[in-house]
Write a protein that holds these residues in place. Structure first.
Motif, PDB file in Angstrom:
ATOM      1  N   ALA A  12      47.353  37.518  42.643  1.00  0.00           N
ATOM      2  CA  ALA A  12      46.240  38.138  41.924  1.00  0.00           C
ATOM      3  C   ALA A  12      45.656  37.181  40.896  1.00  0.00           C
ATOM      4  O   ALA A  12      44.473  37.237  40.590  1.00  0.00           O
ATOM      5  N   ARG A  15      45.162  32.966  43.848  1.00  0.00           N
ATOM      6  CA  ARG A  15      44.306  33.060  45.021  1.00  0.00           C
ATOM      7  C   ARG A  15      43.162  34.050  44.803  1.00  0.00           C
ATOM      8  O   ARG A  15      42.046  33.826  45.265  1.00  0.00           O
ATOM      9  N   ASP A  16      43.414  35.159  44.090  1.00  0.00           N
ATOM     10  CA  ASP A  16      42.402  36.222  43.980  1.00  0.00           C
ATOM     11  C   ASP A  16      41.718  36.253  42.615  1.00  0.00           C
ATOM     12  O   ASP A  16      41.160  37.276  42.223  1.00  0.00           O
ATOM     13  N   SER A  19      38.226  37.758  42.230  1.00  0.00           N
ATOM     14  CA  SER A  19      37.999  39.205  42.325  1.00  0.00           C
ATOM     15  C   SER A  19      38.648  39.961  41.161  1.00  0.00           C
ATOM     16  O   SER A  19      38.558  41.185  41.094  1.00  0.00           O
ATOM     17  N   TYR A  20      39.268  39.232  40.217  1.00  0.00           N
ATOM     18  CA  TYR A  20      40.015  39.888  39.130  1.00  0.00           C
ATOM     19  C   TYR A  20      39.110  40.803  38.290  1.00  0.00           C
ATOM     20  O   TYR A  20      39.480  41.947  37.997  1.00  0.00           O
TER      21      TYR A  20
END
Ligand SMILES: C[S@@+](CC[C@H](N)C(=O)[O-])C[C@H]1O[C@@H](n2cnc3c(N)ncnc32)[C@H](O)[C@@H]1O
Length: 213
Positions: A12, A15-16, A19-20
């Protein structure tokens, strides 16, 4: 309940990271309330501990003005890169970002306040808190907020909290009372339940004189 989430939390944040902000948009009102409680003034220096993508930076900057300073600390290169972009986009030249684990961070200031917003893992780390509190003035204000387990009888709410926080929490250890360690460092810590007991908001300050004085 499976509360082993180390890998998903890392994803989270790394890589993500892009989109956090969207994934945590519903938490924005609590960020606002958290920063709003902090009794800082123009010119003060504030640590944003575990600053992530910098969603508290603008609110903090509004409080301390252009003469103050915000130092954000985060260990995720992807999260802090987004925080740096946010600061650059707004020309916040009094925002300094430190890419480091909090426990190892070289904190370049002695601050008047610190914010821990949705930073459960950091609050469970004594070395991290020792480093932060080693860089705070006597009397400095501390505010912390985040998720916590609701009373055990609220079973449905606790399953919901598990699913919401699992991507962002490395370990749920201490999730019943996330401020437990903070309480050792802070004087007069007041803790309010929020979100029907599924979250908390804690405010206190560093002692003004040494405990053994
Ligand atoms: C849930 S996010 C909160 C970010 C931000 N405070 C907010 O309100 O959106 C937690 C952040 O803490 C960071 N973090 C977790 N453990 C850390 C540690 N030991 N040292 C530095 N950063 C850490 C993660 O990289 C992540 O960006």
């Amino acid at each position: 309940m499976n509360t082993s989430t180390t890998a998903s939390a890392q994803a989270a944040y790394d890589r993500d990271a892009c989109s956090y902000d969207g994934r945590t948009a519903s938490y924005q009102k609590y960020r606002r309330e958290t920063v709003g409680r902090l009794p800082v003034q123009r010119g003060d220096v504030v640590l944003d501990v575990g600053c992530g993508t910098g969603l508290c930076l603008g609110m903090l900057r509004d409080k301390i003005g252009s003469s103050g300073q915000v130092v954000g600390i985060d260990e995720s290169p992807q999260m802090i890169e987004l925080a740096a972009e946010r600061a650059a986009d707004h020309d916040w030249d009094n925002v300094t970002l430190v890419e480091s684990a909090v426990q190892d961070a070289e904190i370049p200031v002695t601050a008047d306040a610190a914010v821990f917003c949705a930073t459960h893992d950091i609050l469970q780390s004594r070395p991290a808190l020792e480093n932060v509190f080693g860089h705070l003035q006597p009397g400095a204000w501390i505010v912390a907020s985040g998720g916590k387990w609701a009373p055990a009888w609220k079973v449905a709410l606790n399953f919901y909290l598990l699913s919401v926080h699992q991507p962002f929490v490395r370990s749920f250890e201490g999730f019943d009372r996330p401020w437990r360690l903070l309480d050792e460092f802070v004087e007069d810590l007041t803790v309010d339940d929020v979100a029907f007991g599924g979250g908390y908001l804690a405010l206190g300050h560093v002692p003004t004189v040494a405990a053994d004085a």
